[in-house]
Design a protein around this motif. Structure first.
Motif, short mmCIF file in Angstrom:
data_model
loop_
_atom_site.label_atom_id
_atom_site.label_comp_id
_atom_site.label_asym_id
_atom_site.label_seq_id
_atom_site.Cartn_x
_atom_site.Cartn_y
_atom_site.Cartn_z
N PRO A 27 11.48 8.23 -6.38
CA PRO A 27 10.66 7.29 -6.81
C PRO A 27 11.30 5.99 -7.60
N ALA A 44 13.62 4.45 -4.17
CA ALA A 44 12.96 4.48 -2.85
C ALA A 44 13.88 3.92 -1.78
N PHE A 93 4.91 4.06 -7.25
CA PHE A 93 6.22 3.90 -6.44
C PHE A 93 5.88 3.63 -5.02
N ILE A 133 11.98 11.52 -1.22
CA ILE A 133 11.96 10.07 -1.62
C ILE A 133 12.30 9.97 -3.29
N ARG A 157 14.64 2.83 13.96
CA ARG A 157 15.06 4.17 14.27
C ARG A 157 13.81 5.04 14.74
N CYS A 207 8.48 12.24 2.49
CA CYS A 207 7.98 11.53 1.20
C CYS A 207 8.42 12.29 -0.04
N PHE A 250 16.43 4.99 2.57
CA PHE A 250 16.24 4.72 4.00
C PHE A 250 17.48 4.11 4.56
N GLU A 251 18.60 4.01 3.87
CA GLU A 251 19.76 3.62 4.25
C GLU A 251 20.42 4.43 5.37
#
Lengths: 241, 241
Positions: free
Chosen positions: B231, B234, A88, B229, A55, B226, B238-239
């Motif tokens: 923790p 995570a 993380f 996201i 992406r 970031c 990003f799906e």
């Protein structure tokens, strides 16, 4: 056709067009011969980068000639310690190798002739991380969230993946530590680069690009230079070949 | 799909990724939302630029969504006096208008939805041109090759073309002269920009882009930040949608 040089990495790439940044230096250096394309994702490790790489590159033409080189600069976040405040972001060392290989494979599939240049994580000044960093960089015990020793292990793994795949690599972890006072000369918060650190990295990237036959001299200039225009017959200089 | 902002112009564009340059500032500002693409051609006037524009843009995808905005920043060379040392770069004022219109038409045909922003030539400090410039900038009579008055006529023509075509414009010729000491605050050799001049232009371009609904807030970030996201989960962030 003017090619691109893609910078794929974490925050040290994302901020590379800031004052004195290595990305801006590159764009200025190649101002008439290549486009420097920024793909920097602050905080990202190789696990997340390998998930999103397709992406991230989707707006860059997939034709082989479109991209001349890609820098891959991850590991600083992977090397965060697994039991400290940036846990993380931590990626175990074996997985870091796997992810780096996956990113390299994706790049090879998309742009087979591009020079892929792996950059190791920079060294870490642990005292500065505790003192200057983000509140989460030191935990209650006053211990840093990253160590230079851990960054070094990821740096060596990065070099090994590069060697195994026949890719160029820049060992910025070792290179910076050759200089006394590297902790403050090159790093502004124990991790991110000062203008001097940016200059060192810029020069290393230019050297690697030259080694890949992508020097300023080797790349054609985009359209005639003003100094090559005949003052008495200027328009003629712009005729198509 | 991450869009591009294309900077098309002469040397003041070509050098815009130098230290403190307005192009580098823009690339840093839009680091996670747009690519800033440099198409700067030192010494070029609108006659030569209109001849080569198609070739200059050939590496940039022609799809409508690929380019969100283009700055067109010519005139400083067109306004060179026809009887002085840079006469070969001079373009008569009526032709300057015609050429600017041709460049705008080409941009509209290639990227119909892109915001085209015309930038006037900057003011000229004639004394600095004679004193500091290239040897050819002053002729034997000690007269400068450009005057501020001539640059002003091209600046007004640029604004008129923008108004006539319904395009945004940045009147950097007038804007700089609002400040006492503009000659040295904004210009380093009577023509090219100092870091402060670059900062002024950067801010004007950001303002024009905001007016075109291309503010940092209006453009989607390229991949999750970031700070967004989770923790504890995570990878799930990003799906693909």
């Amino acid at each position: 056709m003017r090619p691109s040089i893609v910078l794929f990495g974490d925050s040290i790439t994302e901020e590379s067009f800031g004052e004195g940044g290595w990305g801006a230096h590159l764009a200025n250096h190649y101002s008439r011969s290549a486009d420097v394309v920024l793909r920097g994702y602050s905080g990202y490790n190789t696990r997340w980068a390998s998930l999103v790489a397709g992406r991230a590159f989707s707006a860059i033409p997939a034709s082989a000639a479109a991209v001349a080189a890609v820098t891959v600069f991850f590991g600083a976040n992977d090397a965060s310690l697994p039991d400290r405040s940036s846990a993380f972001q931590h990626v175990p060392l074996p997985e870091y190798r796997v992810n780096l290989r996956a990113i390299c494979a994706l790049l090879r599939a998309r742009w087979p002739s591009a020079a892929v240049i792996l950059i190791t994580p920079p060294p870490v000044d642990e005292r500065a991380r505790v003192r200057l960093g983000h509140p989460r960089n030191g935990d209650a015990s006053g211990l840093p969230e990253r160590t230079n020793e851990a960054a070094g292990r990821y740096a060596r793994a990065c070099l090994e993946v590069a060697a195994e795949r026949g890719l160029r690599a820049i060992d910025v972890w070792s290179r910076m530590q050759e200089f006394p006072g590297w902790e403050t000369a090159f790093l502004r918060d124990g991790l991110h680069l000062t203008p001097t650190g940016n200059r060192l990295l810029f020069e290393e990237v230019v050297f690697a690009l030259r080694d890949a036959n992508l020097s300023l001299e080797a790349l054609p200039a985009d359209l005639p230079l003003c100094s090559d225009i005949d003052p008495n017959d200027a328009v003629n200089c712009f005729e198509e070949d």
